[in-house]
Design a protein around this motif. Structure first.
Motif, mmCIF file in Angstrom:
data_model
loop_
_atom_site.group_PDB
_atom_site.id
_atom_site.type_symbol
_atom_site.label_atom_id
_atom_site.label_comp_id
_atom_site.label_asym_id
_atom_site.label_seq_id
_atom_site.Cartn_x
_atom_site.Cartn_y
_atom_site.Cartn_z
ATOM 1 N N SER A 32 0.834 -1.199 0.000
ATOM 2 C CA SER A 32 0.000 0.000 0.000
ATOM 3 C C SER A 32 0.869 1.249 0.000
ATOM 4 C CB SER A 32 -0.903 0.012 1.229
ATOM 5 O OG SER A 32 -1.527 1.281 1.376
ATOM 6 N N LEU A 33 0.498 2.238 -0.802
ATOM 7 C CA LEU A 33 1.237 3.497 -0.811
ATOM 8 C C LEU A 33 1.143 4.220 0.523
ATOM 9 C CD1 LEU A 33 0.588 5.082 -4.320
ATOM 10 C CD2 LEU A 33 2.264 3.375 -3.626
ATOM 11 N N THR A 70 5.571 4.409 -5.545
ATOM 12 C CA THR A 70 4.838 3.563 -6.487
ATOM 13 C C THR A 70 4.986 2.101 -6.127
ATOM 14 O OG1 THR A 70 4.559 2.954 -8.815
ATOM 15 C CG2 THR A 70 6.803 3.445 -8.094
ATOM 16 N N ASP A 75 0.000 1.776 -8.594
ATOM 17 C CA ASP A 75 -0.421 3.075 -8.091
ATOM 18 C C ASP A 75 0.788 4.013 -7.982
ATOM 19 O OD1 ASP A 75 -3.026 2.033 -7.725
ATOM 20 O OD2 ASP A 75 -2.430 1.218 -5.781
ATOM 21 N N GLN A 85 1.925 8.076 -6.478
ATOM 22 C CA GLN A 85 1.549 9.289 -5.754
ATOM 23 C C GLN A 85 2.792 10.162 -5.577
ATOM 24 O OE1 GLN A 85 -0.850 8.496 -2.315
ATOM 25 N NE2 GLN A 85 -1.851 10.488 -2.490
ATOM 26 N N LEU A 143 0.439 16.007 -0.845
ATOM 27 C CA LEU A 143 0.358 14.822 -1.694
ATOM 28 C C LEU A 143 -0.493 15.117 -2.924
ATOM 29 C CD1 LEU A 143 -0.457 12.152 1.045
ATOM 30 C CD2 LEU A 143 1.790 12.664 0.084
ATOM 31 N N ASP A 149 -3.090 13.575 -5.911
ATOM 32 C CA ASP A 149 -4.037 12.469 -5.983
ATOM 33 C C ASP A 149 -3.282 11.199 -6.369
ATOM 34 O OD1 ASP A 149 -6.097 14.182 -5.407
ATOM 35 O OD2 ASP A 149 -6.843 14.316 -7.461
ATOM 36 N N LYS A 150 -3.853 10.060 -6.031
ATOM 37 C CA LYS A 150 -3.243 8.788 -6.432
ATOM 38 C C LYS A 150 -3.638 8.470 -7.870
ATOM 39 C CE LYS A 150 -4.709 4.887 -4.663
ATOM 40 N NZ LYS A 150 -4.922 3.785 -3.695
ATOM 41 N N THR A 167 -3.529 5.565 -10.900
ATOM 42 C CA THR A 167 -3.529 4.105 -10.852
ATOM 43 C C THR A 167 -3.727 3.472 -12.223
ATOM 44 O OG1 THR A 167 -4.626 2.171 -9.869
ATOM 45 C CG2 THR A 167 -6.003 4.107 -10.305
#
Length: 208
Positions: A133-134, A160, A164, A166, A180, A182-183, A185
């Motif tokens: 998970s990021l 990454t 995904d 970010q 940050l 947005d993510k 994907t």
């Protein structure tokens, strides 16, 4: 007695408590990821379509480890964005240590990819295995960014897991603040590698 802490085991709460790190929500703090971005040529789009297809094919036979993410996804992006060219230099597995003032703690870690220009740290990239998970990778990347020995200029990061992406921006002047993107994907039908490359190209223009 000095306590050594691995950067991969650090959470955001630790960074907030020890370094006074604060997240900024204002859009004007980090416009580099969504403002006017460079166009992506048709040939680059075709190449990125192949990169996406190659990654999705690998995902069918897990586990997808960090080195595979670097080779299949990250390396083509860095090449297309111009980070393998002058005036940039690429460092890998760079060791860092952060000593906390007035406390017997030292954070240790290794930066996956570090983009340098004349000894100035410009861009830190943390690459994780495909199932990672990021949210877990962001504190580690921020710890590395806080170790930047040249805090006068903004520092950028990218985390990454191949699927995904970010981006992070850190400013370390009066107090450390970050924001940050947005993510982005690859799980969407649209190939968001186009946007990732556009942002990387924008950063290469700014940082050069």
């Amino acid at each position: 007695m000095i306590q050594f802490i691995q950067a991969q085991n650090i959470g955001l709460a630790y960074l907030e408590e020890r370094f006074g790190l604060q997240q900024v929500e204002a859009e004007d703090f980090f416009p580099e990821w969504f403002g006017t971005l460079p166009e992506i040529a048709d040939l680059e789009k075709q190449y990125l379509d192949r990169v996406k297809a190659n990654f999705l094919r690998l995902v069918k036979r897990p586990p997808i480890l960090e080195n595979a993410v670097k080779m299949v996804v990250l390396s083509p992006l860095l090449d297309l964005a111009g980070f393998y060219d002058e005036p940039f230099l690429i460092g890998t597995e760079e060791s860092i240590e952060i000593a906390l003032e007035d406390e017997d703690e030292i954070i240790r870690g290794r930066i996956d990819v570090l983009v340098i220009q004349e000894q100035l740290w410009l861009l830190i990239i943390e690459s994780k295995r495909a199932s990672f998970s990021l949210l877990e990778a962001i504190p580690q990347a921020l710890a590395y960014m806080l170790a930047n020995p040249h805090p006068a200029k903004p520092m950028f990061g990218l985390v990454t897991n191949g699927e995904d992406f970010q981006f992070i921006k850190l400013i370390k002047q009066d107090k450390p603040e970050y924001a940050l993107s947005d993510k982005l994907t690859l799980s969407r039908r649209e190939n968001e590698l186009y946007k990732v490359l556009s942002i990387l190209k924008k950063l290469s223009q700014i940082l050069s």
